[in-house]
Write a protein that holds these residues in place. Structure first.
Motif, short mmCIF file in Angstrom:
data_model
loop_
_atom_site.label_atom_id
_atom_site.label_comp_id
_atom_site.label_asym_id
_atom_site.label_seq_id
_atom_site.Cartn_x
_atom_site.Cartn_y
_atom_site.Cartn_z
N ARG A 38 0.83 -1.20 0.00
CA ARG A 38 0.00 0.00 0.00
C ARG A 38 0.86 1.25 0.00
N CYS A 39 0.38 2.27 -0.64
CA CYS A 39 1.07 3.56 -0.73
C CYS A 39 0.98 4.29 0.61
N ILE A 40 2.11 4.79 1.09
CA ILE A 40 2.08 5.51 2.37
C ILE A 40 1.52 6.92 2.21
N ALA A 41 1.38 7.39 0.98
CA ALA A 41 0.84 8.72 0.75
C ALA A 41 -0.69 8.71 0.66
N CYS A 42 -1.26 7.69 -0.03
CA CYS A 42 -2.71 7.71 -0.28
C CYS A 42 -3.41 6.39 -0.01
N ASN A 43 -2.65 5.34 0.37
CA ASN A 43 -3.18 4.00 0.64
C ASN A 43 -3.63 3.27 -0.62
N GLY A 44 -3.28 3.77 -1.77
CA GLY A 44 -3.58 3.04 -3.01
C GLY A 44 -2.76 1.75 -3.05
N ARG A 63 18.38 5.16 -10.54
CA ARG A 63 18.39 4.53 -11.86
C ARG A 63 19.54 3.52 -11.96
N ILE A 64 20.65 3.84 -11.34
CA ILE A 64 21.84 2.98 -11.42
C ILE A 64 21.75 1.80 -10.46
N HIS A 65 21.30 2.05 -9.22
CA HIS A 65 21.43 1.04 -8.16
C HIS A 65 20.23 0.13 -7.94
N TYR A 66 19.09 0.42 -8.51
CA TYR A 66 17.90 -0.39 -8.22
C TYR A 66 17.24 -0.89 -9.50
N GLU A 67 16.66 -2.10 -9.41
CA GLU A 67 16.07 -2.73 -10.58
C GLU A 67 14.57 -3.02 -10.43
N GLU A 68 14.11 -3.14 -9.17
CA GLU A 68 12.72 -3.52 -8.94
C GLU A 68 11.95 -2.34 -8.34
N PHE A 69 10.78 -2.08 -8.91
CA PHE A 69 9.99 -0.93 -8.50
C PHE A 69 8.52 -1.29 -8.43
N ARG A 70 7.82 -0.51 -7.61
CA ARG A 70 6.35 -0.61 -7.54
C ARG A 70 5.81 0.81 -7.69
N ARG A 71 4.62 0.90 -8.25
CA ARG A 71 3.99 2.21 -8.44
C ARG A 71 2.58 2.17 -7.87
N CYS A 72 2.22 3.25 -7.19
CA CYS A 72 0.88 3.36 -6.63
C CYS A 72 -0.14 3.49 -7.77
N SER A 73 -1.18 2.67 -7.68
CA SER A 73 -2.21 2.68 -8.71
C SER A 73 -3.09 3.92 -8.63
N GLU A 74 -3.01 4.65 -7.51
CA GLU A 74 -3.85 5.84 -7.34
C GLU A 74 -3.09 7.14 -7.63
N CYS A 75 -1.96 7.35 -6.95
CA CYS A 75 -1.27 8.64 -7.08
C CYS A 75 0.00 8.57 -7.93
N GLY A 76 0.43 7.36 -8.30
CA GLY A 76 1.58 7.21 -9.17
C GLY A 76 2.93 7.26 -8.48
N LYS A 77 2.95 7.41 -7.15
CA LYS A 77 4.21 7.45 -6.42
C LYS A 77 4.97 6.14 -6.66
N ILE A 78 6.29 6.27 -6.82
CA ILE A 78 7.12 5.10 -7.14
C ILE A 78 7.91 4.69 -5.90
N TYR A 79 8.00 3.37 -5.67
CA TYR A 79 8.69 2.81 -4.50
C TYR A 79 9.74 1.80 -4.96
#
Ligand SMILES: [Zn+2]
Length: 101
Positions: A38-44, A63-79
Motif C-alpha cells: 500500500r502507498c504511504i501517501a494515499c493508501n492506493g 536509476r543505477i542502483h535499483y532494478e525492482e519498482f512498484r507504483r501506486c495505482s492511485e497517485c503514481g508514487k514510485i517505490y
C-alpha cells in the motif's frame, strides 16, 4: 460520545511498535500483514512496474542502483527497496516475533 463506539479498543502501550502488536492481536489481524503493498501517501495499492516504464522519473543514482519498482495505482508514487529497507525489515521481524509470542 463513547456510546457511538461499539467495537473500540483503548490501546495501552505508548510505544508505537507495541501498539501495532496490541491492535493486530486484539482484532486477530496477524494474517493480514502485507508489507509493501500500500502507498504511504494515499493508501492506493502498489503494483510491480517495469523499470523501463518509469526510468525517466528516477533520480540518477536510483536509476543505477535499483532494478525492482512498484507504483501506486492511485497517485503514481514510485517505490523501491532503498537504503531504509533493511531497517523496515528488521522492525517488521520484531513485530512478527512479538505477535508470535
Ligand atoms: Zn498513492
Amino acid at each position: 460520545m463513547n456510546r457511538a463506539v461499539r467495537d473500540g479498543y483503548c490501546v495501552r502501550s505508548t510505544d508505537p511498535d507495541e501498539q501495532i502488536v496490541e491492535v493486530l492481536q486484539r482484532f486477530a489481524m496477524e494474517a493480514m500483514i502485507a508489507p509493501y503493498t500500500r502507498c504511504i501517501a494515499c493508501n492506493g495499492s502498489l503494483k510491480v512496474v517495469a523499470k523501463g516504464d518509469i526510468i525517466d522519473q528516477l533520480e540518477a543514482l536510483t536509476r543505477i542502483h535499483y532494478e525492482e519498482f512498484r507504483r501506486c495505482s492511485e497517485c503514481g508514487k514510485i517505490y523501491w527497496s532503498g537504503s531504509h529497507f533493511g531497517k523496515l525489515e528488521a522492525r517488521l521481524a520484531v513485530i512478527r516475533a512479538a505477535i508470535a509470542r
